[in-house]
Motif scaffolding. Structure first.
Motif, PDB file in Angstrom:
ATOM      1  N   ASN A 176       2.751  19.423 -27.191  1.00  0.00           N
ATOM      2  CA  ASN A 176       4.496  18.235 -26.732  1.00  0.00           C
ATOM      3  C   ASN A 176       4.062  17.282 -28.175  1.00  0.00           C
ATOM      4  OD1 ASN A 176       4.242  18.287 -24.163  1.00  0.00           O
ATOM      5  ND2 ASN A 176       2.621  17.188 -23.498  1.00  0.00           N
ATOM      6  N   ILE A 177       3.603  16.801 -28.615  1.00  0.00           N
ATOM      7  CA  ILE A 177       4.426  16.137 -29.849  1.00  0.00           C
ATOM      8  C   ILE A 177       4.910  17.634 -31.160  1.00  0.00           C
ATOM      9  CG2 ILE A 177       3.280  15.401 -32.514  1.00  0.00           C
ATOM     10  CD1 ILE A 177       0.540  14.640 -31.053  1.00  0.00           C
ATOM     11  N   LEU A 178       4.697  19.028 -31.372  1.00  0.00           N
ATOM     12  CA  LEU A 178       5.805  19.934 -32.256  1.00  0.00           C
ATOM     13  C   LEU A 178       6.920  19.631 -31.495  1.00  0.00           C
ATOM     14  CD1 LEU A 178       2.684  22.721 -32.399  1.00  0.00           C
ATOM     15  CD2 LEU A 178       3.369  21.125 -34.645  1.00  0.00           C
ATOM     16  N   LEU A 179       6.786  19.316 -30.437  1.00  0.00           N
ATOM     17  CA  LEU A 179       8.309  19.697 -29.693  1.00  0.00           C
ATOM     18  C   LEU A 179       9.177  18.611 -29.862  1.00  0.00           C
ATOM     19  CD1 LEU A 179       6.943  21.385 -26.034  1.00  0.00           C
ATOM     20  CD2 LEU A 179       9.176  22.301 -27.790  1.00  0.00           C
ATOM     21  N   LYS A 180       8.449  16.978 -29.856  1.00  0.00           N
ATOM     22  CA  LYS A 180       9.185  16.326 -29.773  1.00  0.00           C
ATOM     23  C   LYS A 180       9.463  16.304 -31.146  1.00  0.00           C
ATOM     24  CE  LYS A 180       8.876  10.846 -29.717  1.00  0.00           C
ATOM     25  NZ  LYS A 180       7.793   9.950 -29.774  1.00  0.00           N
ATOM     26  N   ASN A 181       8.474  16.691 -32.244  1.00  0.00           N
ATOM     27  CA  ASN A 181       8.995  16.382 -33.491  1.00  0.00           C
ATOM     28  C   ASN A 181       9.927  17.370 -34.030  1.00  0.00           C
ATOM     29  OD1 ASN A 181       6.738  14.910 -34.952  1.00  0.00           O
ATOM     30  ND2 ASN A 181       5.457  16.563 -35.632  1.00  0.00           N
ATOM     31  N   ARG A 182      10.335  18.736 -33.249  1.00  0.00           N
ATOM     32  CA  ARG A 182      11.564  20.000 -33.423  1.00  0.00           C
ATOM     33  C   ARG A 182      12.246  19.194 -33.225  1.00  0.00           C
ATOM     34  NH1 ARG A 182      14.590  22.315 -29.989  1.00  0.00           N
ATOM     35  NH2 ARG A 182      15.678  24.917 -31.045  1.00  0.00           N
ATOM     36  N   GLY A 241      10.267   8.871 -34.203  1.00  0.00           N
ATOM     37  CA  GLY A 241       8.892   9.000 -33.044  1.00  0.00           C
ATOM     38  C   GLY A 241       8.668  10.435 -33.798  1.00  0.00           C
ATOM     39  N   PHE A 242       9.075  10.738 -35.186  1.00  0.00           N
ATOM     40  CA  PHE A 242       8.245  12.019 -35.694  1.00  0.00           C
ATOM     41  C   PHE A 242       6.454  11.718 -36.097  1.00  0.00           C
ATOM     42  CE2 PHE A 242       7.821  14.840 -40.093  1.00  0.00           C
ATOM     43  CZ  PHE A 242       8.289  16.575 -38.584  1.00  0.00           C
ATOM     44  N   ASN A 243       5.531  13.141 -35.725  1.00  0.00           N
ATOM     45  CA  ASN A 243       4.599  12.626 -37.027  1.00  0.00           C
ATOM     46  C   ASN A 243       4.652  13.698 -37.505  1.00  0.00           C
ATOM     47  OD1 ASN A 243       1.451  12.928 -36.969  1.00  0.00           O
ATOM     48  ND2 ASN A 243       1.273  11.990 -34.184  1.00  0.00           N
ATOM     49  N   PHE A 244       4.122  13.618 -38.827  1.00  0.00           N
ATOM     50  CA  PHE A 244       3.730  14.200 -39.605  1.00  0.00           C
ATOM     51  C   PHE A 244       2.109  14.816 -39.751  1.00  0.00           C
ATOM     52  CE2 PHE A 244       7.053  10.810 -41.248  1.00  0.00           C
ATOM     53  CZ  PHE A 244       8.037  11.812 -41.708  1.00  0.00           C
ATOM     54  N   SER A 245       1.821  14.497 -38.829  1.00  0.00           N
ATOM     55  CA  SER A 245       0.486  15.662 -38.771  1.00  0.00           C
ATOM     56  C   SER A 245       0.354  16.355 -38.408  1.00  0.00           C
ATOM     57  CB  SER A 245      -0.628  14.343 -38.518  1.00  0.00           C
ATOM     58  OG  SER A 245      -0.807  13.433 -39.044  1.00  0.00           O
ATOM     59  N   TYR A 246       1.676  16.583 -37.394  1.00  0.00           N
ATOM     60  CA  TYR A 246       1.267  17.895 -37.055  1.00  0.00           C
ATOM     61  C   TYR A 246       2.609  18.413 -36.913  1.00  0.00           C
ATOM     62  CZ  TYR A 246      -1.740  16.053 -33.511  1.00  0.00           C
ATOM     63  OH  TYR A 246      -3.043  15.341 -33.317  1.00  0.00           O
ATOM     64  N   PHE A 247       2.718  20.360 -38.158  1.00  0.00           N
ATOM     65  CA  PHE A 247       3.427  20.674 -37.813  1.00  0.00           C
ATOM     66  C   PHE A 247       2.571  22.648 -37.659  1.00  0.00           C
ATOM     67  CE2 PHE A 247       1.703  19.843 -41.488  1.00  0.00           C
ATOM     68  CZ  PHE A 247       0.923  20.987 -42.252  1.00  0.00           C
ATOM     69  N   GLU A 279       6.405  28.506 -47.929  1.00  0.00           N
ATOM     70  CA  GLU A 279       6.775  28.232 -49.421  1.00  0.00           C
ATOM     71  C   GLU A 279       7.482  29.201 -50.703  1.00  0.00           C
ATOM     72  OE1 GLU A 279       3.014  28.286 -53.581  1.00  0.00           O
ATOM     73  OE2 GLU A 279       2.299  28.188 -51.694  1.00  0.00           O
ATOM     74  N   THR A 280       8.687  28.789 -50.607  1.00  0.00           N
ATOM     75  CA  THR A 280       8.845  29.472 -51.645  1.00  0.00           C
ATOM     76  C   THR A 280       9.260  29.722 -53.309  1.00  0.00           C
ATOM     77  OG1 THR A 280      10.160  27.411 -53.389  1.00  0.00           O
ATOM     78  CG2 THR A 280      11.124  27.319 -51.093  1.00  0.00           C
ATOM     79  N   LEU A 281       9.876  30.292 -53.732  1.00  0.00           N
ATOM     80  CA  LEU A 281       9.359  30.498 -54.767  1.00  0.00           C
ATOM     81  C   LEU A 281       9.377  30.137 -55.764  1.00  0.00           C
ATOM     82  CD1 LEU A 281      11.961  34.035 -55.226  1.00  0.00           C
ATOM     83  CD2 LEU A 281       9.411  34.225 -54.446  1.00  0.00           C
ATOM     84  N   LYS A 282       9.973  29.410 -56.186  1.00  0.00           N
ATOM     85  CA  LYS A 282      10.132  28.004 -56.663  1.00  0.00           C
ATOM     86  C   LYS A 282       8.477  26.955 -56.461  1.00  0.00           C
ATOM     87  CE  LYS A 282      14.810  27.403 -57.353  1.00  0.00           C
ATOM     88  NZ  LYS A 282      15.916  26.719 -57.590  1.00  0.00           N
ATOM     89  N   GLY A 283       8.020  27.592 -55.467  1.00  0.00           N
ATOM     90  CA  GLY A 283       6.534  26.881 -55.591  1.00  0.00           C
ATOM     91  C   GLY A 283       6.699  25.478 -54.340  1.00  0.00           C
ATOM     92  N   SER A 284       7.968  25.057 -53.998  1.00  0.00           N
ATOM     93  CA  SER A 284       8.418  24.006 -52.858  1.00  0.00           C
ATOM     94  C   SER A 284       7.756  24.657 -51.636  1.00  0.00           C
ATOM     95  CB  SER A 284       9.891  24.447 -52.769  1.00  0.00           C
ATOM     96  OG  SER A 284       9.922  23.932 -53.843  1.00  0.00           O
ATOM     97  N   THR A 285       7.122  24.060 -50.971  1.00  0.00           N
ATOM     98  CA  THR A 285       6.423  24.092 -49.664  1.00  0.00           C
ATOM     99  C   THR A 285       6.948  23.611 -48.644  1.00  0.00           C
ATOM    100  OG1 THR A 285       4.157  24.778 -50.916  1.00  0.00           O
ATOM    101  CG2 THR A 285       4.207  24.024 -47.951  1.00  0.00           C
ATOM    102  N   TYR A 286       8.207  23.869 -48.004  1.00  0.00           N
ATOM    103  CA  TYR A 286       8.711  22.956 -46.237  1.00  0.00           C
ATOM    104  C   TYR A 286       7.179  23.718 -45.432  1.00  0.00           C
ATOM    105  CZ  TYR A 286      13.352  24.030 -48.559  1.00  0.00           C
ATOM    106  OH  TYR A 286      14.465  23.412 -49.102  1.00  0.00           O
ATOM    107  N   LYS A 287       7.592  22.182 -44.148  1.00  0.00           N
ATOM    108  CA  LYS A 287       6.769  22.427 -43.000  1.00  0.00           C
ATOM    109  C   LYS A 287       7.261  22.535 -41.961  1.00  0.00           C
ATOM    110  CE  LYS A 287       3.134  19.804 -44.865  1.00  0.00           C
ATOM    111  NZ  LYS A 287       2.320  19.021 -45.274  1.00  0.00           N
ATOM    112  N   PHE A 288       7.218  23.987 -41.180  1.00  0.00           N
ATOM    113  CA  PHE A 288       8.198  23.880 -39.955  1.00  0.00           C
ATOM    114  C   PHE A 288       7.220  23.348 -39.073  1.00  0.00           C
ATOM    115  CE2 PHE A 288      10.444  26.475 -43.474  1.00  0.00           C
ATOM    116  CZ  PHE A 288      11.529  26.310 -42.466  1.00  0.00           C
ATOM    117  N   CYS A 289       8.486  22.777 -38.043  1.00  0.00           N
ATOM    118  CA  CYS A 289       7.838  22.897 -36.123  1.00  0.00           C
ATOM    119  C   CYS A 289       8.507  23.905 -35.326  1.00  0.00           C
ATOM    120  CB  CYS A 289       8.029  21.076 -35.864  1.00  0.00           C
ATOM    121  SG  CYS A 289       7.423  20.253 -36.438  1.00  0.00           S
TER     122      CYS A 289
END
Length: 159
Positions: free
Chosen positions: A88-94, A117-123, A128-138
């Motif tokens: 439910n937290i993941l769906l709310k984040n999405r 109401g976004f919760n940064f602890s859940y994804f 990780e891109t080739l440049k080293g950036s890390t995206y977090k996905f829901c």
């Protein structure tokens, strides 16, 4: 007198037969009694879900399929409670990411995500891109932390 003597022998014989039959009847009565008790012991099993008396096989645990399903669903419900909370937290984040990112790519401040109401602890996963950036996905919506508490929101397009 001969007749009385003969009757006396006959009555002893009858009495002996009666004792024998009585002992057989007692044994038979005990066998039936023990069989009845054993049958009641086996038959007095109760359904694990509703408590009704079970009729059937000796190893039967439930009175019908509905009770078996109810019992097993109750067991699984306890196990799945934590999974449901996290999902439910993941769906709310999405939903928050989807609402704040209608065009597929945008920048928003952290305060706006928190207010929604976004919760940064859940994804669900990192990318990780080739440049080293890390995206977090829901699921299919993601975010990349930028400088000064800003975030780049993206939607992953499936090919």
């Amino acid at each position: 007198m001969a007749n009385r003597q003969y009757k006396g022998e006959d009555s002893e014989e009858i009495e002996s037969v009666n004792k024998y039959l009585y002992s057989i009847i007692n044994v038979y009565t005990w066998i039936i009694f023990i069989f009845t008790i054993e049958k009641q012991r086996v038959m007095s099993k109760t359904c694990l879900d509703c408590g009704a008396t079970i009729v059937g096989r000796a190893d039967k645990k439930f009175c019908d399929d509905q009770c078996r399903n109810n019992f097993n669903n109750k067991l699984r419900a306890d196990d799945l409670t934590n999974v449901k909370v996290v999902n439910n937290i993941l769906l709310k984040n999405r939903k928050v990411l989807e609402k704040l990112n209608p065009e597929g790519k945008t920048k928003v401040p952290k305060a706006k995500l928190e207010k929604a109401g976004f919760n940064f602890s859940y994804f669900t996963h990192n990318y990780e891109t080739l440049k080293g950036s890390t995206y977090k996905f829901c699921y299919d919506y993601g975010y990349l932390p930028l400088e000064n508490d800003w975030f780049l929101l993206v939607k992953r397009e499936e090919v």
